[in-house]
Design a protein around this motif. Structure first.
Motif, PDB file in Angstrom:
ATOM      1  N   ARG A  30      29.338  30.100  43.062  1.00 11.90           N
ATOM      2  CA  ARG A  30      30.131  28.985  42.526  1.00 11.90           C
ATOM      3  C   ARG A  30      30.649  29.378  41.146  1.00 11.90           C
ATOM      4  O   ARG A  30      29.911  29.953  40.336  1.00 11.90           O
ATOM      5  N   ILE A  31      31.925  29.095  40.882  1.00  9.97           N
ATOM      6  CA  ILE A  31      32.504  29.406  39.583  1.00  9.97           C
ATOM      7  C   ILE A  31      33.115  28.149  38.974  1.00  9.97           C
ATOM      8  O   ILE A  31      33.568  27.256  39.700  1.00  9.97           O
ATOM      9  N   SER A  32      33.119  28.085  37.653  1.00  5.55           N
ATOM     10  CA  SER A  32      33.669  26.910  36.966  1.00  5.55           C
ATOM     11  C   SER A  32      35.106  27.143  36.536  1.00  5.55           C
ATOM     12  O   SER A  32      35.832  26.195  36.278  1.00  5.55           O
ATOM     13  N   SER A  33      35.517  28.405  36.460  1.00  2.00           N
ATOM     14  CA  SER A  33      36.924  28.699  36.167  1.00  2.00           C
ATOM     15  C   SER A  33      37.354  29.891  37.019  1.00  2.00           C
ATOM     16  O   SER A  33      36.544  30.723  37.404  1.00  2.00           O
ATOM     17  N   ILE A  34      38.644  29.919  37.312  1.00  2.27           N
ATOM     18  CA  ILE A  34      39.225  30.946  38.167  1.00  2.27           C
ATOM     19  C   ILE A  34      39.897  31.982  37.279  1.00  2.27           C
ATOM     20  O   ILE A  34      40.646  31.629  36.368  1.00  2.27           O
ATOM     21  N   ILE A  35      39.639  33.244  37.535  1.00  2.00           N
ATOM     22  CA  ILE A  35      40.312  34.314  36.799  1.00  2.00           C
ATOM     23  C   ILE A  35      41.599  34.642  37.553  1.00  2.00           C
ATOM     24  O   ILE A  35      41.558  34.975  38.737  1.00  2.00           O
ATOM     25  N   SER A  36      42.720  34.512  36.864  1.00  2.00           N
ATOM     26  CA  SER A  36      44.012  34.771  37.480  1.00  2.00           C
ATOM     27  C   SER A  36      44.018  36.155  38.128  1.00  2.00           C
ATOM     28  O   SER A  36      43.611  37.142  37.524  1.00  2.00           O
ATOM     29  N   GLY A  37      44.459  36.216  39.388  1.00  2.00           N
ATOM     30  CA  GLY A  37      44.539  37.485  40.093  1.00  2.00           C
ATOM     31  C   GLY A  37      43.313  37.846  40.910  1.00  2.00           C
ATOM     32  O   GLY A  37      43.345  38.799  41.681  1.00  2.00           O
ATOM     33  N   LYS A  38      42.230  37.080  40.768  1.00  2.00           N
ATOM     34  CA  LYS A  38      41.017  37.363  41.551  1.00  2.00           C
ATOM     35  C   LYS A  38      41.053  36.611  42.876  1.00  2.00           C
ATOM     36  O   LYS A  38      41.702  35.575  43.005  1.00  2.00           O
ATOM     37  N   ASP A  39      40.322  37.120  43.868  1.00  2.00           N
ATOM     38  CA  ASP A  39      40.176  36.418  45.140  1.00  2.00           C
ATOM     39  C   ASP A  39      39.201  35.262  44.938  1.00  2.00           C
ATOM     40  O   ASP A  39      38.119  35.456  44.362  1.00  2.00           O
ATOM     41  N   ILE A  40      39.594  34.073  45.410  1.00  2.00           N
ATOM     42  CA  ILE A  40      38.712  32.912  45.280  1.00  2.00           C
ATOM     43  C   ILE A  40      38.713  32.148  46.600  1.00  2.00           C
ATOM     44  O   ILE A  40      39.592  32.338  47.444  1.00  2.00           O
ATOM     45  N   THR A  41      37.719  31.287  46.765  1.00  2.00           N
ATOM     46  CA  THR A  41      37.620  30.455  47.956  1.00  2.00           C
ATOM     47  C   THR A  41      37.403  29.010  47.549  1.00  2.00           C
ATOM     48  O   THR A  41      36.494  28.713  46.767  1.00  2.00           O
ATOM     49  N   PHE A  42      38.254  28.127  48.075  1.00  2.00           N
ATOM     50  CA  PHE A  42      38.034  26.691  47.930  1.00  2.00           C
ATOM     51  C   PHE A  42      37.117  26.279  49.071  1.00  2.00           C
ATOM     52  O   PHE A  42      37.361  26.632  50.231  1.00  2.00           O
ATOM     53  N   VAL A  43      36.050  25.550  48.747  1.00  2.00           N
ATOM     54  CA  VAL A  43      35.077  25.110  49.740  1.00  2.00           C
ATOM     55  C   VAL A  43      35.066  23.581  49.737  1.00  2.00           C
ATOM     56  O   VAL A  43      34.745  22.960  48.724  1.00  2.00           O
ATOM     57  N   LEU A  44      35.451  23.018  50.884  1.00  2.00           N
ATOM     58  CA  LEU A  44      35.516  21.561  51.026  1.00  2.00           C
ATOM     59  C   LEU A  44      34.450  21.110  52.006  1.00  2.00           C
ATOM     60  O   LEU A  44      34.508  21.444  53.191  1.00  2.00           O
ATOM     61  N   GLY A  45      33.468  20.350  51.510  1.00  2.00           N
ATOM     62  CA  GLY A  45      32.444  19.798  52.389  1.00  2.00           C
ATOM     63  C   GLY A  45      33.039  18.646  53.179  1.00  2.00           C
ATOM     64  O   GLY A  45      33.900  17.917  52.686  1.00  2.00           O
ATOM     65  N   TYR A  46      32.581  18.486  54.415  1.00  2.00           N
ATOM     66  CA  TYR A  46      33.067  17.379  55.231  1.00  2.00           C
ATOM     67  C   TYR A  46      31.922  16.757  56.018  1.00  2.00           C
ATOM     68  O   TYR A  46      30.889  17.383  56.241  1.00  2.00           O
ATOM     69  N   ALA A  47      32.137  15.516  56.440  1.00  2.00           N
ATOM     70  CA  ALA A  47      31.206  14.819  57.327  1.00  2.00           C
ATOM     71  C   ALA A  47      32.032  14.043  58.343  1.00  2.00           C
ATOM     72  O   ALA A  47      33.006  13.379  57.976  1.00  2.00           O
TER      73      ALA A  47
END
Length: 159
Positions: A30-47
């Motif tokens: 888990r990250i609190s800020s995104i570094i421009s140009g890095k690979d990131i993943t948005f994780v959306l919990g669902y029910a």
């Protein structure tokens, strides 16, 4: 702030509800800020509301500036991915390679459709993201230092 799972500023039939949102780096931390140009993943919990197995689930994310300028929208369906059957609870994951936004604060939105019908849309978004300077171009240059939010790459030449 009210946790996403408990918010009432949403529209849709409620067959699926988004319950959480976080951003992870390439190592699934888990990250609190995104570094421009890095690979990131948005994780959306669902029910899911009932025991029904849902199919043709289309999940979308959007990013806007704090002044409501929409920068991009990406639904899983745009890339040919509809999910199902799903039931119970779980997480939708959307990886974006070389995250293309310049440093700044942005608003994250998300929406879920089932068979084209809106299931859940938290109207005030699902969170804020902070982007910090990185080596997007792989050259040590941080790029344009103005107010252009998107970072793109291209192949330059002279004839």
């Amino acid at each position: 702030a009210t946790p996403l799972a408990q918010r009432t500023d949403r529209t849709g039939n409620g067959a699926v509800r988004l319950t959480s949102c976080r951003v992870e780096d390439a190592g699934r931390q888990r990250i609190s800020s995104i570094i421009s140009g890095k690979d990131i993943t948005f994780v959306l919990g669902y029910a899911c509301r009932a025991a029904d197995r849902l199919s043709k689930v289309d999940v979308g994310i959007s990013v806007s500036t704090n002044s409501d300028q929409l920068l991009f929208v990406l639904y899983s369906g745009y890339t040919g991915r509809l999910f199902g059957p799903i039931n119970g609870a779980g997480e939708f994951r959307c990886t974006i390679r070389r995250f293309p936004l310049a440093p700044g604060s942005y608003r994250l939105g998300a929406r879920v459709l089932i068979g084209g019908e809106e299931a859940d849309w938290p109207r005030d978004g699902v969170g804020e993201i902070e982007v910090v300077a990185g080596d997007f171009y792989g050259t040590g240059s941080q790029g344009y230092e103005g107010t252009a939010p998107l970072m793109i790459t291209g192949d330059w030449m002279v004839d």
